[in-house]
Scaffold this active site. Structure first.
Site, short mmCIF file in Angstrom:
data_model
loop_
_atom_site.label_atom_id
_atom_site.label_comp_id
_atom_site.label_asym_id
_atom_site.label_seq_id
_atom_site.Cartn_x
_atom_site.Cartn_y
_atom_site.Cartn_z
N GLY A 57 0.84 -1.19 0.00
CA GLY A 57 0.00 0.00 0.00
C GLY A 57 0.87 1.24 0.00
O GLY A 57 2.06 1.17 0.33
N CYS A 85 5.22 -6.22 1.49
CA CYS A 85 5.62 -4.82 1.59
C CYS A 85 4.91 -4.12 2.76
O CYS A 85 5.18 -4.44 3.91
CB CYS A 85 5.41 -4.12 0.25
SG CYS A 85 6.33 -2.59 0.14
N TYR A 86 3.97 -3.22 2.49
CA TYR A 86 3.26 -2.57 3.60
C TYR A 86 2.62 -3.63 4.51
O TYR A 86 2.61 -3.49 5.74
CB TYR A 86 2.17 -1.63 3.06
CG TYR A 86 1.40 -0.90 4.14
CD1 TYR A 86 1.93 0.22 4.75
CD2 TYR A 86 0.14 -1.36 4.54
CE1 TYR A 86 1.23 0.88 5.75
CE2 TYR A 86 -0.57 -0.71 5.53
CZ TYR A 86 -0.02 0.42 6.14
OH TYR A 86 -0.72 1.06 7.12
N HIS A 172 8.05 -7.28 -3.86
CA HIS A 172 6.76 -7.59 -4.48
C HIS A 172 6.85 -8.85 -5.33
O HIS A 172 7.26 -8.79 -6.49
CB HIS A 172 6.29 -6.42 -5.34
CG HIS A 172 5.84 -5.24 -4.54
ND1 HIS A 172 4.57 -5.13 -4.04
CD2 HIS A 172 6.52 -4.16 -4.09
CE1 HIS A 172 4.46 -4.01 -3.35
NE2 HIS A 172 5.63 -3.41 -3.35
N GLU A 174 4.54 -10.37 -6.70
CA GLU A 174 3.46 -10.43 -7.69
C GLU A 174 3.80 -9.77 -9.03
O GLU A 174 3.12 -10.00 -10.01
CB GLU A 174 2.18 -9.79 -7.11
CG GLU A 174 2.22 -8.28 -6.88
CD GLU A 174 2.84 -7.87 -5.53
OE1 GLU A 174 3.65 -8.66 -5.01
OE2 GLU A 174 2.54 -6.77 -5.05
N SER A 226 -21.27 -6.45 -27.90
CA SER A 226 -20.65 -5.21 -28.36
C SER A 226 -19.60 -5.48 -29.44
O SER A 226 -19.10 -4.55 -30.07
CB SER A 226 -19.96 -4.53 -27.18
OG SER A 226 -18.86 -5.33 -26.76
N GLY A 227 -19.25 -6.73 -29.65
CA GLY A 227 -18.17 -7.02 -30.59
C GLY A 227 -16.89 -7.34 -29.84
O GLY A 227 -15.95 -7.89 -30.39
N GLY A 228 -16.84 -7.01 -28.56
CA GLY A 228 -15.67 -7.30 -27.75
C GLY A 228 -15.71 -8.72 -27.18
O GLY A 228 -16.70 -9.43 -27.32
N VAL A 229 -14.60 -9.10 -26.54
CA VAL A 229 -14.48 -10.45 -26.01
C VAL A 229 -15.45 -10.71 -24.86
O VAL A 229 -16.10 -11.76 -24.81
CB VAL A 229 -13.06 -10.69 -25.42
CG1 VAL A 229 -12.81 -12.16 -25.16
CG2 VAL A 229 -11.99 -10.11 -26.30
N ASP A 230 -15.54 -9.76 -23.93
CA ASP A 230 -16.28 -10.02 -22.70
C ASP A 230 -17.74 -10.37 -22.95
O ASP A 230 -18.24 -11.37 -22.44
CB ASP A 230 -16.22 -8.80 -21.76
CG ASP A 230 -14.81 -8.33 -21.54
OD1 ASP A 230 -13.88 -9.12 -21.84
OD2 ASP A 230 -14.62 -7.19 -21.09
N SER A 231 -18.41 -9.51 -23.73
CA SER A 231 -19.84 -9.77 -23.92
C SER A 231 -20.04 -11.05 -24.73
O SER A 231 -20.99 -11.81 -24.47
CB SER A 231 -20.53 -8.58 -24.59
OG SER A 231 -19.93 -8.27 -25.81
N LYS A 371 -9.48 -10.48 -17.14
CA LYS A 371 -9.53 -10.51 -18.61
C LYS A 371 -8.85 -11.75 -19.20
O LYS A 371 -9.38 -12.39 -20.10
CB LYS A 371 -8.83 -9.25 -19.13
CG LYS A 371 -8.98 -9.03 -20.61
CD LYS A 371 -10.17 -8.17 -20.87
CE LYS A 371 -10.40 -7.95 -22.33
NZ LYS A 371 -11.63 -7.17 -22.53
#
Ligand code: XMP
Length: 515
Positions: A57, A85-86, A172, A174, A226-231, A371
């Site tokens: 943080g 870290c924090y 870190h 990650e 929408s044409g995107g991956v998610d929808s 994603k």
């Protein structure tokens, strides 16, 4: 096997890297969730994690009002804890150690000398490259703790208590700049907490399909594409669960890329036999955009008009009781973040009016996913690479890549130029390596010469960026010959363009999109 039975809780202290911790844990096929550091103890008990990670943080433990935990936390939590870290500094302070206020931040690569410990299993011999980003540091261990790693600037770079139930690392693990950090987190999750790798896309699908069926019953569901991956992936998953009781509405807003609407429609229709209702609303959108130059106004108009068109179309469907949306985990985290709910919910997702008016329930089968997990899910569901690997495309589409006024003619110019960019980037084998690549139509005309004639035409800017999450980005050093081909083809093939320039700005301080 319940895929949520062995999970890790990540308590967020505001680090910009918190989401990365979650991604690394998920990559180890272990389910995890991020919650604010101050979530209620009853919630944690109910969540029933097999381990807890305290994120980093921006605060100093010496700051007034710095985020903290009750002192009893470390006694009450009966599962292993890892402070990063924090999170480590706070652990040290609350467990009776000492933290030193530092005047200088240590930022960048460092070499960790790791002692033999289960958390460092499999890291190989010699120093381990790690990434530091901290001001304060632990200078006295809490009672019962020992040092398990040192670096040049931190004599206590990693620590653990005697029983091995509490760990702390100053660096870190990650971030990608700690190349073996994923191993360290994996060791914590698997070997210290004892989680098994049951969070797989295959098992996710089974669970999600069951959940959707239980929630929806025999009702019908509507979903905006929408044409995107998610929808597309959200729709495909719902379709897997309830088949023809799902109707997808694809609103063509007139500012889509070349061939986009047709491509997505035909894939979902032909390959998956889904009900797709394509609505050509381009004239409506362009009329509303007429004369508008301000980017935020463009966004509002497109978002608002989308909702209206979608509502009209969905209103015509019979017996619809649910709306499916491709909301992802980062949107969910943003809205529960302790930094306060985010105001940046994308307008094209915001069909709240519809929910109220038609009394629709919400189905959000991707709410738990990042994603990259959505992409794996798409693949697992048999979605073609071409859709799964698509570069992100903004909801307001080409409208925010046409600087200045959006007209049908300018859309056409940009659509053609953009198609050439994508064709050439793909032909050069670069598409999968870039975060985004596209063309921008500038409101600038310049002089050129074609044959014997003087021209006075439009300028197109080429943009190609690398990024991990869209929050920061670097412009890509595209090979000159690829830039050359793109430029020549655009100028020769797209009527109305006589100059191509390359955008060499990174984010920050620029943004990826020009508007
Ligand atoms: P910027 O331009 O803010 O973009 O650096 C970061 C990422 O977000 C996308 N973007 C949008 N996506 N609606 C969207 O759905 C928007 O209004 C919008 N604006 C930017 C952009 O394409 C990039 O991936």
């Amino acid at each position: 096997m319940d895929i949520h039975s062995e999970k890790i809780l990540i308590l967020d202290f505001g680090s910009q890297y918190t989401q990365l911790i979650a991604r690394r844990v998920r990559e180890a096929k272990v389910y995890c969730e991020i919650h604010p550091y101050n979530c209620a103890p009853e919630f944690i008990r109910k969540f029933n994690p097999k381990g807890v990670i305290l994120s980093g943080g921006p605060s100093s433990v010496f700051d007034k009002g710095a985020p903290s935990l009750p002192k009893s936390f470390f006694n009450e939590i009966k599962v292993p804890i890892l402070g990063i870290c924090y999170g480590m500094q706070l652990t040290a302070k609350l467990c009776g150690g000492k933290v030193e206020r530092s005047k200088k931040r240590e930022y960048g690569a460092a070499d960790l000398k790791a002692k033999k410990d289960v958390i460092f299993d499999g890291l190989g011999k010699g120093a381990v490259r790690v990434w530091m980003s901290h001001g304060d540091k632990v200078n006295e261990l809490p009672p019962g703790f020992s040092t398990i790693g040192t670096s040049e600037n931190s004599s206590i770079c990693a620590m653990r208590n005697r029983s091995g139930s509490i760990y702390g690392v100053q660096f870190h693990p990650e971030v990608v700049h700690t190349p073996k950090g994923d191993k360290i987190l994996r060791n914590f999750v698997m070997k210290v907490c004892g989680c098994r790798p049951v969070w797989t896309m295959k098992s996710f699908i089974d669970t999600a399909v069951e959940d959707i069926r239980r929630k929806v019953g025999n009702a019908r569901v509507v979903c905006g594409i929408s044409g995107g991956v998610d929808s597309a992936v959200a729709a495909l998953l719902v379709h897997r669960a309830i088949g023809s009781r799902l109707t997808c509405i694809f609103v063509d807003n007139g500012v889509l890329r070349k061939g986009e609407a047709t491509k997505v429609e035909s894939t979902l229709k032909k390959s998956f036999n889904m009900n797709i209702k394509r609505v050509d609303a381009s004239a409506r959108f362009l009329k509303k955009l007429n004369g508008v130059e301000d980017p935020e106004k463009k966004r509002k108009i497109i978002g608002g008009e989308f909702v209206r068109v979608f509502e009209e179309e969905a209103g015509r469907l019979k017996e619809v009781r649910f709306l499916a949306q491709g909301t992802l985990y980062p949107d969910v985290i943003e809205s529960v973040s302790f930094k306060g709910p985010s105001a940046t919910i994308k307008s094209h997702h915001n069909v709240g009016g519809l929910l109220k008016k038609m009394k629709l329930g919400l189905v959000e089968p991707l709410r738990e996913l990042f994603k990259d997990e959505v992409r794996s899910l798409g693949r697992e569901l048999g979605m073609p690479e071409e859709i799964v690997n698509r570069h992100p495309f903004p909801g307001p589409g080409l409208a925010i890549r046409i600087i200045g006024e959006v007209t049908a003619k300018r859309c056409e110019i940009l659509r053609e130029a953009d198609a050439i960019v994508l064709e050439e980037i793909k032909a050069a084998g670069l598409y999968g390596k870039l975060w985004q690549s596209f063309a921008v139509l500038l409101p600038i005309k310049t002089v050129g010469v074609m044959g014997d004639e003087r021209t006075y035409e439009n300028t197109v800017a080429l943009r190609a960026v690398d990024s991990v999450d869209g929050m920061t980005a670097d412009w890509v050093r595209l090979p000159y010959d690829v830039m050359d081909r793109i430029s020549r083809r655009i100028i020769n093939e797209v009527r109305g363009v006589n100059r191509v320039v390359y955008d060499i700005s990174s984010k920050p301080p620029s943004t990826i999109e020009w508007e």
